[in-house]
Design a protein around this motif. Sequence first.
Motif, short mmCIF file in Angstrom:
data_model
loop_
_atom_site.label_atom_id
_atom_site.label_comp_id
_atom_site.label_asym_id
_atom_site.label_seq_id
_atom_site.Cartn_x
_atom_site.Cartn_y
_atom_site.Cartn_z
N ASP A 340 0.89 -1.19 0.09
CA ASP A 340 -0.09 -0.07 -0.03
C ASP A 340 0.84 1.09 -0.20
O ASP A 340 0.57 2.20 -0.72
N VAL A 341 1.99 1.15 0.73
CA VAL A 341 2.74 2.43 0.91
C VAL A 341 3.73 2.69 -0.41
O VAL A 341 3.79 3.91 -0.76
N ARG A 343 2.51 1.84 -3.35
CA ARG A 343 1.55 2.45 -4.38
C ARG A 343 1.46 3.93 -4.09
O ARG A 343 1.32 4.35 -5.12
N ALA A 344 1.13 4.22 -2.78
CA ALA A 344 1.20 5.66 -2.66
C ALA A 344 2.41 6.47 -3.30
O ALA A 344 2.22 7.55 -3.92
N TYR A 345 3.49 5.87 -2.93
CA TYR A 345 4.70 6.47 -3.41
C TYR A 345 4.78 6.47 -4.97
O TYR A 345 5.01 7.69 -5.53
N HIS A 347 1.96 6.40 -6.96
CA HIS A 347 1.03 7.29 -7.49
C HIS A 347 1.66 8.85 -7.24
O HIS A 347 1.39 10.01 -8.23
N GLU A 348 2.64 9.04 -6.14
CA GLU A 348 3.09 10.39 -6.14
C GLU A 348 4.12 10.87 -7.00
O GLU A 348 4.32 11.85 -7.65
N ARG B 15 2.04 13.42 1.26
CA ARG B 15 1.81 12.63 0.08
C ARG B 15 0.60 11.68 0.21
O ARG B 15 -0.13 11.19 -0.64
N TRP B 16 -0.11 11.42 1.43
CA TRP B 16 -1.11 10.54 1.75
C TRP B 16 -2.58 11.54 1.41
O TRP B 16 -3.59 10.86 1.54
N GLU B 18 -3.75 12.73 -1.26
CA GLU B 18 -4.75 12.08 -2.42
C GLU B 18 -5.28 10.63 -2.03
O GLU B 18 -6.03 10.36 -2.48
N ARG B 19 -4.28 9.84 -1.28
CA ARG B 19 -4.79 8.60 -1.17
C ARG B 19 -6.30 8.68 -0.20
O ARG B 19 -6.54 7.64 0.20
N ASN B 54 -5.82 0.43 6.47
CA ASN B 54 -4.81 -0.09 5.29
C ASN B 54 -3.50 0.31 5.70
O ASN B 54 -2.59 -0.37 5.47
N LEU B 55 -3.36 1.81 6.18
CA LEU B 55 -2.03 2.08 6.26
C LEU B 55 -1.70 2.20 7.77
O LEU B 55 -0.81 2.66 8.21
#
Lengths: 927, 85
Positions: A340-341, A343-345, A347-348, B15-16, B18-19, B54-55
Amino acid sequence: MIENSTDKSTNIPLLETKLFVPGWRAGMVSRPRLVDRMNQGLERKLTLVSAPAGFGKTTLAVEWLSGLGEGRRRTGWVSLDQSDSEPILFWVYFIAALQKVHADLGREALALLRSSQPPPIESILTTLINEINAIGEDLVLILDDYHLIDAPAIHAALEFFLEHMPPRMHLLIASRCDPPLPLARLRARGDSLEFRAADLSFRADEAAAFLNDVMDLRLAPAEVEALEKRTEGWIAGLQLAALSMQGRENLPGFVADFAGDDRYIVDYLVEEVLRRQSGRVRDFLLQTSILDRLSGPLCEAVTGLADSRNILEMLERDNLFVIPLDDKRRWYRYHHLFGDVLRAYFHEEQADKVGLCHRRASEWYDANASALEAIRHAIAAEDYPMAARQIELAAPALFAETLGNTLYAWLKRLPEDIVRARPVLCVWSAWSYLDESHFEAADARLGIAEAWLAAGAVPGKATETAGPAMIVADETQIPALPGIIAAARSFYTQALGDMRASERFARQALEQLPEDSLVWRGGATAILGLATWTSGDLETAYRYFLNGLELIRQTGNSHCHITGTHVLADVRVAQGRLREACEIYRQSLRYTREWRGLVIRGTADLHLGLCELYREFDDLLAATEQLQQGRRLGEMAALTENRYRWCLAEGLLEESKGNTQAALEKIEEAERVFVRDAVPHVRPLAALKVRLWLAQNRLQDALDWARKHKLSADDELSYIREFEHLTLARVLIARYRSEGKDKSIMEALRLLEGLAQSAAEARRGASMIGIRILQALACDARGDLARALQHLQVALVSAEPEGYVRIFADEGPAMRKLLRDALATGMAQSYTRRLLSAFDGSARVDSGAATAARKNTNGSAVLPEHLTLREREILRLIAAGIKNQDIADQLFISLHTVKRHIANAYGKLGVSERREAVARASELGLL
Amino acid sequence: MDLYEFRIAGQLSDRWSERLGGLAVQRREDGTTTLVGPVRDQADLHGIFIRMRNLGLSLLSLRRLTQPRHNDWAPREHSANTDRC
């Protein structure tokens, strides 16, 4: 190639990697205190490991399993993912995991799940539970990542399974949130053991063991304590910290910085970890984060890195949160939190690459024959033309595999213009709208598909009429398309009540559909049957419907004739062929019994049908018993569209017992639960109420009903309104009796004459008897006894062979008087006597044996008509040498009831044992 | 559309945002983070919960910043208090 095992009976490929039981690996911290507790919980039904990401849920399960020992407990494992929220898939994997323990386990249940119209899930699970019980082995099943399941139907079924789980089975559920199961009840009963975040967090000694022994960091106790405090024992946090510290010079400095920082642990540490990777590995990690499963070839396709396989192995070696999914080092996945982490990176930092990577993944899966994954990634890539092509190609298989809901969900994700350009998808999406009863939307989609076909468009070529080019991915689906469109139209026009249109479309479908489109041909033929029934041509309707069921059955749907039974029987009843209707129900019941413990939807309705028939035969005991038997089978065995009929049957039973008010209330209840469906509604509930009002002398209410429904004796007659017109005739007769106006009775007679004619033309036996009865009552009301008896005689002659009773008896005192008059003239002596004995109402139901006994002690002659039809039927079976239990089975009544009937018959015959009874009965000509 | 404020443990990086449904990230001195932004409806709200779960984030508090509407589920007599808490 992606590894999967495909059962011969299906096209759903199972991902073997989801069933892989992970093994104990170096780098894991042993947790004896938790494992001990888990072992103690083994005797309970459920172990629930419920904690957020990164608390070592999976690892704990792995350690526990590895300690259980091969011989004692055998283990199945399912790593769930989002796609398992489809109930069929969920249970297929559930059983596949059990089959890892015992190859034959769940074979029958699996076959049922994959039949084209599966029975209710409870019956499938009952079959499965029986199969598990039968092998008599200890076994443990683990459902990992249960939080990904988002389907109430699955939760409900799992609850059912837990409730009835075999004692030698144990279930472990690992989840990030508490599953919607009755946890409080399980706790209270001591059926479950729970491990939560507080239990799972590393204590100081475990943190030390991990950091110093496993990761070899040689930290001072104070530093371990600082890390444990900073992470609050959160294992993923400690792992990330350890990774950040590996190979670092100044560890105390790192610990001090980290402990003194307020940043979200993951932010702080992932940055640390990623900073320590080379640019290549970093790109690899980010770009492959979109994948649920990782393999060398797949990662290579997505990242373009030729040494992807080596990178994966390196990540595993360095403990970088990849988890092997098999023991051949072919498939891995990221630890969910880390994934998950990443994926976030991704996307960024590389937003422009996200779509591309999904598209490459989709292409790889497509080339490797994994349609479900390919479509998922194509949709994620927002590459809708690609998704549309894949969906179109996969649609027939998905539909046949009862994954229609998955198909429909995907179709909804496609933009409007993408679907519009594709006639095949237009038709599939029309069915998805029909499934939700969105008839207009469905019609619109069908229209677009038709326009393409009518324009004679050639795939890929723009035409003047239809604008842009038509797109077809699967040419083989085109020939059947016009027929499928017509079938869809016949389906919804039927539901909307436009029978004429429905019939026209069904015929068109049959003309256009290729011979081998069995499912569609079967559906269209059955609909044609319903439409024909509505028009009143019963024999043709019966044949069509039966043929339709037969075609559907040929496609492997062996249970369809159970759901269709009541339609066939209803048609026979309308034809006045009650005995045949009985046999239709009994035949279906015999079929359901072949399936032993399994409950097939529609089985309860078979008992309901028999109840209606037994009531007509005036065997109210057996009728009531059928009703109870049906109810006992439960909601899952009953057709939802028939719900109102249960209330109606109870109401009619009350009416037959003479409880008019109770009958009325039941019919009002029926009105409340009534749902319109495609089966013609030839006996409107409102009209049934009017009959009861008349019995209560509520003439004004009855007249208001007639006015409200704009009924008049001069209406054009049609079968669908026949019952209402018969009721109108009743109202007119009642009015004549009350007001004495000739006009009413003349209207009634004229109306009945017309009805008699059309019923006779179409050979509707039940209608003909009912009409004669009313004609007799009408003539009698105006003092024309001779004509009345003529009509009655015709009714009696046609009714006797089929065993009708209530059709006369429910007419009440006027009919009783008329039957006595008939008896006085010597008409149909024994039948008339039997009918007269049915007028006693409820008293007779309870004291049949007593009256019979009284008759005999009086020494009066026993007459055959004193025996009920059911008693005679049973005597005949006794004479044939059939045992009581077999009689019960054959007649679908309880042994208890058989014995009661026998006792009554003995009483009436004045005998006390079997042989005597047979002799006496044969003397009387009863056999 | 209602405005909500989530408070979570730890200081979260931007950065979070958007998520987590585009919520504005504000790090606070007490070592917590507030996430503020419009939430479309209950489904949106629950989607944000799942992403936080989930995070591995710990949710400390949640409040709605906008005034409840009359036809809303919140009892009318309490509506005056919502701004304060």
